[in-house]
Design an enzyme around this catalytic site. Structure first.
Site, PDB file in Angstrom:
ATOM      1  N   GLU A  28       7.220  19.731 -74.526  1.00  0.00           N
ATOM      2  CA  GLU A  28       8.420  18.950 -74.186  1.00  0.00           C
ATOM      3  C   GLU A  28       8.056  17.630 -73.524  1.00  0.00           C
ATOM      4  OE1 GLU A  28      11.075  19.454 -75.955  1.00  0.00           O
ATOM      5  OE2 GLU A  28      11.169  21.510 -75.221  1.00  0.00           O
ATOM      6  N   HIS A  29       8.691  16.577 -73.994  1.00  0.00           N
ATOM      7  CA  HIS A  29       8.497  15.227 -73.456  1.00  0.00           C
ATOM      8  C   HIS A  29       7.049  14.760 -73.568  1.00  0.00           C
ATOM      9  CE1 HIS A  29      12.525  14.481 -71.910  1.00  0.00           C
ATOM     10  NE2 HIS A  29      12.558  15.764 -71.594  1.00  0.00           N
ATOM     11  N   SER A 128      18.713  18.477 -81.116  1.00  0.00           N
ATOM     12  CA  SER A 128      18.415  17.340 -81.968  1.00  0.00           C
ATOM     13  C   SER A 128      19.485  16.990 -82.994  1.00  0.00           C
ATOM     14  CB  SER A 128      17.079  17.611 -82.661  1.00  0.00           C
ATOM     15  OG  SER A 128      16.680  16.497 -83.352  1.00  0.00           O
ATOM     16  N   SER A 129      20.737  17.132 -82.605  1.00  0.00           N
ATOM     17  CA  SER A 129      21.814  16.723 -83.512  1.00  0.00           C
ATOM     18  C   SER A 129      21.711  15.225 -83.794  1.00  0.00           C
ATOM     19  CB  SER A 129      23.180  17.044 -82.909  1.00  0.00           C
ATOM     20  OG  SER A 129      23.409  16.286 -81.739  1.00  0.00           O
ATOM     21  N   ASP A 173      11.639  15.087 -83.551  1.00  0.00           N
ATOM     22  CA  ASP A 173      12.883  15.577 -84.153  1.00  0.00           C
ATOM     23  C   ASP A 173      13.001  15.165 -85.622  1.00  0.00           C
ATOM     24  OD1 ASP A 173      13.181  16.272 -81.557  1.00  0.00           O
ATOM     25  OD2 ASP A 173      14.793  14.875 -81.102  1.00  0.00           O
ATOM     26  N   ASN A 216      24.087  14.037 -72.891  1.00  0.00           N
ATOM     27  CA  ASN A 216      24.073  12.964 -73.884  1.00  0.00           C
ATOM     28  C   ASN A 216      23.012  11.934 -73.486  1.00  0.00           C
ATOM     29  OD1 ASN A 216      24.548  10.668 -75.398  1.00  0.00           O
ATOM     30  ND2 ASN A 216      26.767  10.913 -75.383  1.00  0.00           N
ATOM     31  N   LYS A 217      21.878  12.005 -74.186  1.00  0.00           N
ATOM     32  CA  LYS A 217      20.692  11.264 -73.750  1.00  0.00           C
ATOM     33  C   LYS A 217      20.839   9.737 -73.804  1.00  0.00           C
ATOM     34  CE  LYS A 217      19.388  14.818 -75.354  1.00  0.00           C
ATOM     35  NZ  LYS A 217      20.007  16.166 -75.393  1.00  0.00           N
TER      36      LYS A 217
HETATM   37  P1  ADP Z   1      20.879  16.167 -79.073  1.00  0.00           P
HETATM   38  O1  ADP Z   1      20.039  15.367 -80.005  1.00  0.00           O
HETATM   39  O2  ADP Z   1      20.087  16.974 -78.128  1.00  0.00           O
HETATM   40  O3  ADP Z   1      21.927  16.975 -79.758  1.00  0.00           O
HETATM   41  P2  ADP Z   1      21.711  13.574 -78.101  1.00  0.00           P
HETATM   42  O4  ADP Z   1      22.314  13.171 -76.801  1.00  0.00           O
HETATM   43  O5  ADP Z   1      20.406  12.989 -78.456  1.00  0.00           O
HETATM   44  O6  ADP Z   1      21.656  15.164 -78.116  1.00  0.00           O
HETATM   45  O7  ADP Z   1      22.716  13.234 -79.282  1.00  0.00           O
HETATM   46  C1  ADP Z   1      24.039  13.740 -79.285  1.00  0.00           C
HETATM   47  C2  ADP Z   1      24.971  12.769 -79.978  1.00  0.00           C
HETATM   48  O8  ADP Z   1      24.868  12.935 -81.414  1.00  0.00           O
HETATM   49  C3  ADP Z   1      26.441  13.048 -79.683  1.00  0.00           C
HETATM   50  O9  ADP Z   1      26.852  12.412 -78.483  1.00  0.00           O
HETATM   51  C4  ADP Z   1      27.116  12.421 -80.903  1.00  0.00           C
HETATM   52  O10 ADP Z   1      27.232  11.012 -80.729  1.00  0.00           O
HETATM   53  C5  ADP Z   1      26.105  12.662 -82.022  1.00  0.00           C
HETATM   54  N1  ADP Z   1      26.506  13.838 -82.848  1.00  0.00           N
HETATM   55  C6  ADP Z   1      26.008  15.080 -82.823  1.00  0.00           C
HETATM   56  N2  ADP Z   1      26.611  15.901 -83.733  1.00  0.00           N
HETATM   57  C7  ADP Z   1      27.526  15.136 -84.356  1.00  0.00           C
HETATM   58  C8  ADP Z   1      28.497  15.367 -85.403  1.00  0.00           C
HETATM   59  N3  ADP Z   1      28.654  16.555 -85.998  1.00  0.00           N
HETATM   60  N4  ADP Z   1      29.264  14.335 -85.776  1.00  0.00           N
HETATM   61  C9  ADP Z   1      29.131  13.129 -85.195  1.00  0.00           C
HETATM   62  N5  ADP Z   1      28.262  12.838 -84.226  1.00  0.00           N
HETATM   63  C10 ADP Z   1      27.463  13.822 -83.791  1.00  0.00           C
HETATM   64  P1  NG1 Z   2      16.717  15.759 -77.919  1.00  0.00           P
HETATM   65  O1  NG1 Z   2      16.949  16.583 -76.749  1.00  0.00           O
HETATM   66  O2  NG1 Z   2      16.893  16.546 -79.145  1.00  0.00           O
HETATM   67  O3  NG1 Z   2      17.579  14.542 -77.967  1.00  0.00           O
HETATM   68  C1  NG1 Z   2      14.484  14.320 -77.198  1.00  0.00           C
HETATM   69  C2  NG1 Z   2      13.656  13.352 -78.046  1.00  0.00           C
HETATM   70  C3  NG1 Z   2      12.356  13.980 -78.576  1.00  0.00           C
HETATM   71  C4  NG1 Z   2      11.570  14.624 -77.460  1.00  0.00           C
HETATM   72  C5  NG1 Z   2      12.495  15.566 -76.666  1.00  0.00           C
HETATM   73  C6  NG1 Z   2      11.812  16.151 -75.457  1.00  0.00           C
HETATM   74  C7  NG1 Z   2      14.635  11.647 -79.459  1.00  0.00           C
HETATM   75  C8  NG1 Z   2      15.228  11.344 -80.761  1.00  0.00           C
HETATM   76  N1  NG1 Z   2      14.397  12.916 -79.210  1.00  0.00           N
HETATM   77  O4  NG1 Z   2      15.125  15.307 -77.965  1.00  0.00           O
HETATM   78  O5  NG1 Z   2      11.576  12.983 -79.212  1.00  0.00           O
HETATM   79  O6  NG1 Z   2      10.968  13.657 -76.636  1.00  0.00           O
HETATM   80  O7  NG1 Z   2      13.672  14.914 -76.210  1.00  0.00           O
HETATM   81  O8  NG1 Z   2      10.675  16.871 -75.818  1.00  0.00           O
HETATM   82  O9  NG1 Z   2      14.392  10.758 -78.672  1.00  0.00           O
HETATM   83 MG    MG Z   3      18.757  13.716 -79.551  1.00  0.00          MG
END
Ligand code: ADP
Ligand code: NG1
Ligand code: MG
Length: 437
Positions: A28-29, A128-129, A173, A216-217
């Site tokens: 991670e990270h 990683s959505s 991701d 929300n990163k």
């Molecule tokens: P993670 O990658 O861990 O899921 P992130 O904070 O990197 O979290 O990204 C989440 C963002 O992706 C949400 O705030 C939204 O903007 C977008 N997202 C995720 N799923 C969908 C979806 N089904 N439709 C539209 N946007 C989405």
């Molecule tokens: P998530 O939590 O899926 O947004 C993020 C980074 C990865 C990695 C992990 C921590 C992006 C697109 N994704 O993932 O590259 O650093 O955190 O291991 O920045």
């Molecule tokens: Mg992400």
């Protein structure tokens, strides 16, 4: 199967791209530090149905989930505003990456596309959505503009492109979304990007459990703060050892010709415990605050005044070593393997919680509940909320789910389906195109 892309018309011919999301088992990270990680793709994904519109230059982006809202723009004038945090930014960054590449190759990019997104990945949960959306955007434009990028190239391009939204993440991701294969986790190595199959032990299962804390990163600075803390620590060490301005931990390790253990020892000895102030960093590096902000910090971390460099780098070097051991253990299965893998996962969580400070009290509560019944359990993805992944004996699945349901989810007093917040998963395939023509 058909998708309504315009409310007035059911599309007759369309293609569907599916971009997987992933659970990171360990590492991670550290991808953005240049170190290998070990994720697997899971079944949940982003489906993007699309139709090429040759006579227009418009991108019309819709979403089956009404909370996201629709979006339209001229593909010849894409601007990604990092400050809006709109979901379309993710899709657009993949689109823009491919358009830039198409321009470099002098390809014809004068046509439009209608897209409809259907996703079942819990958003902002460390699965990683975001990258699944970036990859969907890139894959569609690669297809429509006939750019001809293969999966490895797309993975690299998407990793660079996702930075358009403002987070300075690594390439894990996008690589697993593109290159996953059913049945295998993957060791992902960077520079150059390559993946190796990892067969997981068949007598344990991996369970994903969502803490339901949204992280929300792009909307908060913590992710980039961690990136720059590691960067500054590396610059300080690089300076001390006469290596100039190396800013990536793995590059410094290579430059110094040291092992991960030695890098840990050196971090312990040469960096101090107290956070480094901005002033001190500038004085060590011999640069002004403006230069630091310009060349080292990101736009959302320019105001940060202190940096915990030692703690962050200790996490990075120890986590990189844990990935190596995890892979080695999977490759040479023995009787004690499950215990070893579990121990590595537990140590990874402790390191994320204590050194990297990217966990969350609720996520820790969930991890602590599962720990006595699991070989190992840890947060997965960036953290600050989101999901945990647990390796548990196959016969304990129901017991764990029952226990966690009663002691965690029911106490949240919210309405959600059990299968959506906790599920067992096995390595799924990578991104796919389904043609419905
Ligand atoms: P993670 O990658 O861990 O899921 P992130 O904070 O990197 O979290 O990204 C989440 C963002 O992706 C949400 O705030 C939204 O903007 C977008 N997202 C995720 N799923 C969908 C979806 N089904 N439709 C539209 N946007 C989405
Ligand atoms: P998530 O939590 O899926 O947004 C993020 C980074 C990865 C990695 C992990 C921590 C992006 C697109 N994704 O993932 O590259 O650093 O955190 O291991 O920045
Ligand atoms: Mg992400």
């Amino acid at each position: 199967m058909s998708f309504k892309i315009k409310s007035s018309a059911v599309v007759e011919t369309l293609d569907i791209r599916r971009a997987q999301h992933r659970v990171n088992l360990i590492g991670e990270h550290i991808d953005y530090c240049g170190y290998s990680v070990l994720p697997m793709a899971i079944e949940q994904s982003i489906h993007a149905a699309f139709r090429h519109i040759p006579e227009s230059s418009l991108l019309s982006l819709r979403n089956t989930a009404s909370e996201y809202g629709n979006f339209e723009l001229d593909l010849t004038k894409i601007v990604i505003d990092k400050t809006t945090f709109h979901w379309s930014n993710y899709f657009l960054s993949g689109v823009l990456g491919v358009i830039n590449m198409a321009k470099e190759r002098n390809l014809n990019i004068n046509s439009g596309v209608e897209v409809c997104i259907l996703g079942d990945i819990p958003p902002s949960a460390g699965l990683s959505s975001s990258s699944a959306l970036v990859c969907a955007g890139a894959m569609i434009m690669n297809h429509i503009y006939e750019v001809g990028l293969v999966k490895t190239e797309l993975a690299g391009l998407c990793a660079t492109s996702e930075k358009f939204v403002g987070t300075e993440g690594g390439g894990m991701d996008q690589a697993i979304a593109m290159m996953a294969e059913r049945g295998y986790a993957k060791l992902i190595e960077f520079n150059p990007l390559r993946t190796t199959d990892v067969l997981l032990p068949d007598c344990a299962v991996f369970m994903v459990l969502n803490s339901m804390i949204i992280a929300n990163k792009a909307a908060f600075e913590s992710f980039n703060v961690r990136v720059v803390e590691g960067r500054i620590g590396t610059l300080v060490l690089s300076q001390k050892y006469g290596k100039g301005s190396i800013r990536k931990p793995s590059d410094l390790q290579k430059g110094l010709g040291k092992s991960l253990d030695e890098m840990r020892r050196l971090t312990k000895e040469d960096l101090h415990e107290e956070p480094y102030s901005k002033k001190e960093v500038c004085s060590i590096l011999g640069i002004t605050e403006e230069e630091l902000e310009e060349s080292v910090l990101t736009s959302n971390t320019k105001h940060i005044q202190s940096f915990k460099c030692k703690q962050r780098l200790l996490h990075v070097f120890s986590e990189a070593a844990r990935v190596e051991e995890f892979k080695k253990t999977c490759d040479n299965p023995q009787q004690a393997s499950l215990a070893t893998l579990g121990k590595l996962m537990n140590e990874s969580h402790a390191s994320c919680r204590d050194l990297y400070e990217c966990s969350h009290p609720e996520l820790d509560k969930l991890v602590n509940l599962v720990a006595p019944m699991a070989y190992g359990v840890r947060l997965t993805g960036a953290g600050w909320g989101g999901c945990a992944v647990a390796m548990i004996p196959a016969e304990k699945v129901e017991e764990v789910q029952e226990y966690v349901w009663k002691n965690y989810y029911q106490k949240l007093e919210k309405n959600f389906a059990r299968s959506q917040v906790m599920f067992v998963t096995s390595p799924g395939p990578g991104a796919t195109l389904f043609s419905l023509e």
